[in-house]
Structure formats: C-alpha cells, structure tokens
Design an enzyme around this catalytic site. Structure first.
Site, PDB file in Angstrom:
ATOM      1  N   TYR A 172     -24.654  22.845  61.251  1.00 55.81           N
ATOM      2  CA  TYR A 172     -23.508  22.127  61.828  1.00 55.81           C
ATOM      3  C   TYR A 172     -22.223  22.940  61.682  1.00 55.81           C
ATOM      4  O   TYR A 172     -21.426  23.046  62.617  1.00 55.81           O
ATOM      5  CB  TYR A 172     -23.388  20.773  61.143  1.00 55.81           C
ATOM      6  CG  TYR A 172     -22.235  19.912  61.590  1.00 55.81           C
ATOM      7  CD1 TYR A 172     -22.229  19.332  62.858  1.00 55.81           C
ATOM      8  CD2 TYR A 172     -21.162  19.657  60.740  1.00 55.81           C
ATOM      9  CE1 TYR A 172     -21.181  18.521  63.263  1.00 55.81           C
ATOM     10  CE2 TYR A 172     -20.113  18.853  61.131  1.00 55.81           C
ATOM     11  CZ  TYR A 172     -20.119  18.284  62.394  1.00 55.81           C
ATOM     12  OH  TYR A 172     -19.075  17.488  62.791  1.00 55.81           O
ATOM     13  N   LYS A 176     -19.956  24.298  64.786  1.00 53.83           N
ATOM     14  CA  LYS A 176     -18.564  23.890  64.971  1.00 53.83           C
ATOM     15  C   LYS A 176     -17.610  25.075  64.883  1.00 53.83           C
ATOM     16  O   LYS A 176     -16.574  25.096  65.558  1.00 53.83           O
ATOM     17  CB  LYS A 176     -18.196  22.825  63.941  1.00 53.83           C
ATOM     18  CG  LYS A 176     -18.843  21.468  64.218  1.00 53.83           C
ATOM     19  CD  LYS A 176     -18.530  20.961  65.617  1.00 53.83           C
ATOM     20  CE  LYS A 176     -18.960  19.529  65.836  1.00 53.83           C
ATOM     21  NZ  LYS A 176     -18.717  19.086  67.239  1.00 53.83           N
TER      22      LYS A 176
END
Length: 305
Positions: A172, A176
């Site tokens: 993640y 991002k």
C-alpha cells in the site's frame, strides 16, 4: 442545485462507500452531476460484481435533487477506465473532474507479503489511478484541439503511508508513493490541455481503516466526528472545481478540521568534493551531512527506538 460545481460533471472512483461516497455526495451538493463508480468488492478486493453500492449512492444524490449515473466497471482495466469516461459523456455530455479514489488493503509484514497481494494492491491503487487519468486526459486533449479549452481537474488519493511509510503496508505504501509521483508528472504534462492535477492524503474512518481508528468509532459529545470521511470532501470539492485555478502538482493532507500542504523531497545539506570519493570519505561525508539534516518523521506503526 447551485453551488461551487454547478455545471460541472465529476466522476468518482470507489464511490460506493467511505471517502468516495462522501466525495460524490459533496460534489453533488455543490451542483455537480456525478458518475458514481464502484466495483462492489470487499475491503480486501475480493468479490465484486454487485451494483448495489454505486446505485445506492446514485439514489441518494437523486433523492436530494441532484443528477447521477452509476458505473460498475473495473477502472484498473482499459475497458473499465475508458467506459468511465464514456459513461460521463453519454449521461451528461461532458467530463470536468476526475476523483481517483478506488482502493483496498491486503496488509502483511514484508516477510509474509505474497506476490499476489503485492500485485493486487499495486494494481487497484496505482494502475487504477493511471488508467482513468489516461483516458480522461485523452478526452481533454481532444477537447483542447477542437477549440473547447477545458477547465479540467483531477484529484488523486494519496496517503500518509505513501509519504512516510507504514509498517505492515509495504504494498500500500509503495502504491501510494507511486500515486504522488504520478500526480507530479501528470500536473507537468497536462497543464497545456487545461488540466490541473493534485493529490489529497486523507485520514478518515472507512472500511479500510476501521481497525486503525477503532478508538474513534463513536462521535464525541460535541457532535464533531473527527474521523468522518465527510471532513475530507470539502477540500476535494474545491480542488475539483474551477475555483482552484492555478493550483496544480500539490499534495495536501486532510484530517478532521485540518488541511496541510505537504512539502516533498527537497535538497538538504550537500557536500561536493569536486572529485570522486573513496568509500571511507563518502561515509564520513554522509555522517557529517546527516548530523546537519532534519531527522525523518517516523514511519507509521514503527516501534520507538
């Protein structure tokens, strides 16, 4: 509905629940006609194919007097991303704002993180930003070439995990961080077509973060729920409107009642020998520079030394 986005058409990905839903409702409340995208998957990206979440938000918008259309395609595919733009054009005749928000989590410590979980999270967060942006940008470029200069806006969804890292979220955090890099490149490339591109790193209680913010599940007695997704949406609406002229390539943190402009990598202390370093010299110089540099902010979830 009259408001900041009257006359504009916005597409919001992952808008069936959480932050995306809040953004779609807030855009509609300010007069935008909204394409509500949601694949109907679970918090880990499994399942899918349910039109319920997207249609429920469409029904909410219509019940409040607004206009909306549902889109249930997979925006991490060329067909799904392209049809998102097509849905906006067929339903409302134009597209002005794209809010990239879709995502899910598959958290693991790195030594336990499987390749499939890595690929799945990178796919939905990073590829799922790239493809809608690509197809929307192609449309806006065509509009510019046809003499119809757009006032187009893209709002990407970053995360503090992408800015600082987050223990147990290597996939993640990497995705991002990639979204932030994509935002900077898109802002530089697409300005000539009348497109402004920014990113928001939100902190809010959603299906993805309910464990992180478990202690804030109940609103305080004063009535202000600091972790409500709705707190992030006003900034997203403004960034998606024509009112934010001149703002592009920027990253904002939004949480509760706070908005912060994030300042990314900038040159810090530097040493220039004017010739090649030996390894020992390079190490000595690096230590001297680090002694003068600002210490990094801690990674989310890291154990204090």
């Amino acid at each position: 509905m009259a408001g900041l986005c009257t006359g504009r058409v916005a597409a919001v990905t992952g808008a069936g629940r959480g932050l995306g839903r809040a953004h779609a409702l807030a855009l509609a409340a300010e007069g935008a006609r909204v394409v509500v995208n949601d694949l109907g998957v679970g918090p880990d990206g499994t399942g899918g194919g349910a039109s319920g979440p997207a249609q429920r938000v469409v029904d909410e918008i219509r019940a409040s007097g607004g206009e909306a259309a549902a889109h249930t395609g997979d925006i991490a595919t060329t067909a799904g991303a392209s049809s998102l733009v097509t849905t906006a054009l067929e339903a409302f005749g134009r597209l002005d704002t794209l809010v990239n928000n879709a995502g899910f989590l598959r958290d693991r410590m790195l030594v336990n993180l499987g390749e499939d979980d890595w690929d799945a999270v990178l796919r939905v967060h990073l590829k799922g930003h790239f493809l809608p942006l690509k197809h929307a940008a192609a449309h806006w470029r065509s509009e510019m070439k046809a003499g119809r200069a757009p006032e187009a806006r893209v709002v990407n969804t970053g995360s503090g995990a992408g800015l600082l890292g987050s223990v147990g979220q290597g996939n993640y955090s990497a995705a991002k961080a990639g979204v932030i890099g994509l935002t900077l490149v898109a802002a530089a490339e697409l300005g000539r077509y009348g497109v402004q591109v920014n990113a928001v790193a939100p902190a809010a209680r959603t299906r993805m973060t309910e464990w992180t913010f478990a202690e804030a599940m109940t609103a305080p007695a004063d009535g202000f729920d600091a972790m409500a997704p709705d707190n992030v949406s006003p900034l997203v609406v403004w960034l998606g409107s024509a009112e934010c002229t001149g703002v592009t390539g920027r990253v904002f943190e939004a949480e509760a009642g706070r908005i912060t402009v994030m300042e990314g990598w900038r040159p810090g202390p530097t040493a220039d020998r004017g010739a090649r370093w030996t390894p020992a010299q390079a190490g000595e110089a690096a230590r001297e520079l680090l002694a003068r540099a600002e210490p990094p902010r801690p990674v989310y979830g890291a154990t204090a030394p």
